[in-house]
Design an enzyme around this catalytic site. Structure first.
Site, short mmCIF file in Angstrom:
data_model
loop_
_atom_site.label_atom_id
_atom_site.label_comp_id
_atom_site.label_asym_id
_atom_site.label_seq_id
_atom_site.Cartn_x
_atom_site.Cartn_y
_atom_site.Cartn_z
N HIS A 87 -9.60 1.05 5.07
CA HIS A 87 -7.89 1.28 5.59
C HIS A 87 -8.30 2.26 6.96
O HIS A 87 -9.12 3.19 6.72
CB HIS A 87 -7.00 2.14 4.82
CG HIS A 87 -5.59 1.88 5.53
ND1 HIS A 87 -5.23 2.77 6.16
CD2 HIS A 87 -4.72 1.05 5.18
CE1 HIS A 87 -4.13 2.30 6.47
NE2 HIS A 87 -3.50 1.29 5.92
N GLY A 137 2.63 2.21 10.82
CA GLY A 137 3.60 3.33 10.68
C GLY A 137 4.38 3.86 11.79
O GLY A 137 5.13 4.91 11.91
N SER A 189 3.69 -2.35 10.17
CA SER A 189 5.19 -2.36 10.29
C SER A 189 5.49 -3.69 10.33
O SER A 189 6.75 -4.04 10.75
CB SER A 189 5.59 -1.99 11.73
OG SER A 189 5.03 -0.61 12.33
N LYS A 231 0.30 4.13 -0.29
CA LYS A 231 -0.50 5.31 0.41
C LYS A 231 -0.33 6.55 -0.54
O LYS A 231 -0.30 6.51 -1.81
CB LYS A 231 0.16 5.55 1.68
CG LYS A 231 -0.13 4.05 2.64
CD LYS A 231 0.09 4.25 4.16
CE LYS A 231 -0.06 3.05 4.65
NZ LYS A 231 0.04 3.16 6.17
N ASN A 291 0.89 -1.32 -0.08
CA ASN A 291 -0.01 0.06 0.21
C ASN A 291 0.92 1.28 -0.01
O ASN A 291 1.65 1.53 1.06
CB ASN A 291 -0.90 -0.15 1.17
CG ASN A 291 -1.61 1.17 1.42
OD1 ASN A 291 -1.90 1.98 0.67
ND2 ASN A 291 -2.68 1.50 2.45
N GLU A 336 -6.69 4.81 7.99
CA GLU A 336 -6.42 5.97 7.67
C GLU A 336 -7.76 6.44 6.80
O GLU A 336 -7.97 7.83 7.16
CB GLU A 336 -5.28 6.29 6.68
CG GLU A 336 -4.13 6.03 7.62
CD GLU A 336 -2.80 5.38 6.65
OE1 GLU A 336 -2.80 5.37 5.49
OE2 GLU A 336 -1.93 4.80 7.75
N GLU A 380 -5.29 -4.88 10.33
CA GLU A 380 -4.19 -3.86 10.74
C GLU A 380 -4.62 -3.22 12.05
O GLU A 380 -5.26 -2.22 12.07
CB GLU A 380 -4.05 -2.77 9.56
CG GLU A 380 -3.98 -3.61 8.23
CD GLU A 380 -3.43 -2.45 7.33
OE1 GLU A 380 -2.16 -2.85 6.78
OE2 GLU A 380 -4.08 -1.42 6.70
P1 13P Z 1 3.47 0.30 7.85
O1 13P Z 1 3.84 -1.05 7.08
O2 13P Z 1 4.01 1.22 7.21
O3 13P Z 1 2.97 0.19 8.94
O4 13P Z 1 1.73 0.22 7.15
C1 13P Z 1 0.86 -0.44 7.22
C2 13P Z 1 -0.28 -0.28 6.73
O5 13P Z 1 -0.92 0.78 6.82
C3 13P Z 1 -0.60 -0.97 5.31
O6 13P Z 1 -1.82 -0.55 4.61
#
Ligand code: 13P
Length: 249
Positions: free
Chosen positions: A94, A172, A212, A11, A9, A96, A166
């Site tokens: 997601h 992150g 992560s 983003k 992803n 976010e 997640e």
């Molecule tokens: P990270 O791997 O940067 O923690 O992000 C995970 C994520 O949100 C994947 O959709």
């Protein structure tokens, strides 16, 4: 059927030039595992990414879409638009999107319906916040996210759904769920599915872990019996790291 999947992803990262060069680098990598590989660039780069991976074992997927077919929704992208450029899979829900763009179980249920009506595959994301886990509510939160957005579906629809657990506190942050925490939640997710749809739907479901995941922890997380792959954020922006994770199976 249950599969191994590693999805990157991206983003809101990478313009056209960076997309071109990252894809060029990804195409040089050797895949030594049986995992399906996906990347989710931003909308502006989907067509280019799709075109440049055509002959390659990488599926290009979208990060989001709107639930309406078309109309006065400035700034939004529909399932039909994604399909029109060859995109067959979309990430929905997601954390976010939930946190910053007010996506709710209710709007996500509609998005899932629209995607399925367009014969798209959905990677449906969910996961608890740190406060939920501290209060011991992580299972209740995950259960309600799954039930509210997906339990109106017929069993057959689950053939077109991939689940992605997640935990928000692991995204992150560099703090990953332990392999045991991931395994426990994935087993709980399967049990939740089984209670409504029976053993076959639950056993066939591909459940990804995200939060992560890095080259140094992927192998252990993926070794857990109910973890079928990963949704990768930061580490998917580096070709070496991403393929180290793909090849961790
Ligand atoms: P990270 O791997 O940067 O923690 O992000 C995970 C994520 O949100 C994947 O959709």
């Amino acid at each position: 059927m249950r599969k191994h999947i590693v999805a990157g992803n991206w983003k809101m990262n990478n313009g056209l030039i960076q997309t071109e060069s990252l894809i060029a680098e990804l195409k040089t990598k050797q895949k030594t595992s049986d995992a399906e590989v996906m990347i989710a660039p931003s909308f502006t780069n989907l067509w280019h990414a799709f075109e440049s991976t055509r002959q390659h074992d990488i599926e290009v997927v979208a990060q989001n879409m709107h639930f309406s077919e078309k109309g006065a929704y400035t700034g939004e992208v529909s399932a039909g638009m994604l399909k029109s450029i060859g995109i067959k899979t979309v990430i929905l829900g997601h954390s976010e999107r939930r946190a910053y763009f007010n996506e709710t179980d209710e709007s996500l249920a509609k998005k899932v319906d629209t995607a399925l009506a367009h014969d798209m595959r959905v990677i449906f994301c969910f996961g608890e916040e740190l406060s939920d886990r501290k209060a011991g509510n992580e299972e209740a939160v995950v259960e309600s996210q799954i039930k509210n957005a997906l339990f109106h579906l017929e069993a057959d629809a689950f053939k077109h759904i991939v689940l992605a657990y997640e935990p928000v506190w692991a995204i992150g942050t560099g703090e990953t769920a332990s392999p045991e925490q991931a395994q426990d939640m994935h087993a709980f997710i399967r049990k939740t599915l089984e209670s409504k749809y029976g053993h076959t739907v639950a056993d066939d479901m591909t459940i990804l872990y995200g939060g992560s995941v890095k080259p140094n922890n992927a192998k252990e997380i993926f070794s857990k019996p109910d973890v079928d792959g990963g949704l990768i954020g930061g580490a998917s922006l580096k070709a070496d790291d991403f393929y180290a994770i793909v090849n961790a199976f």
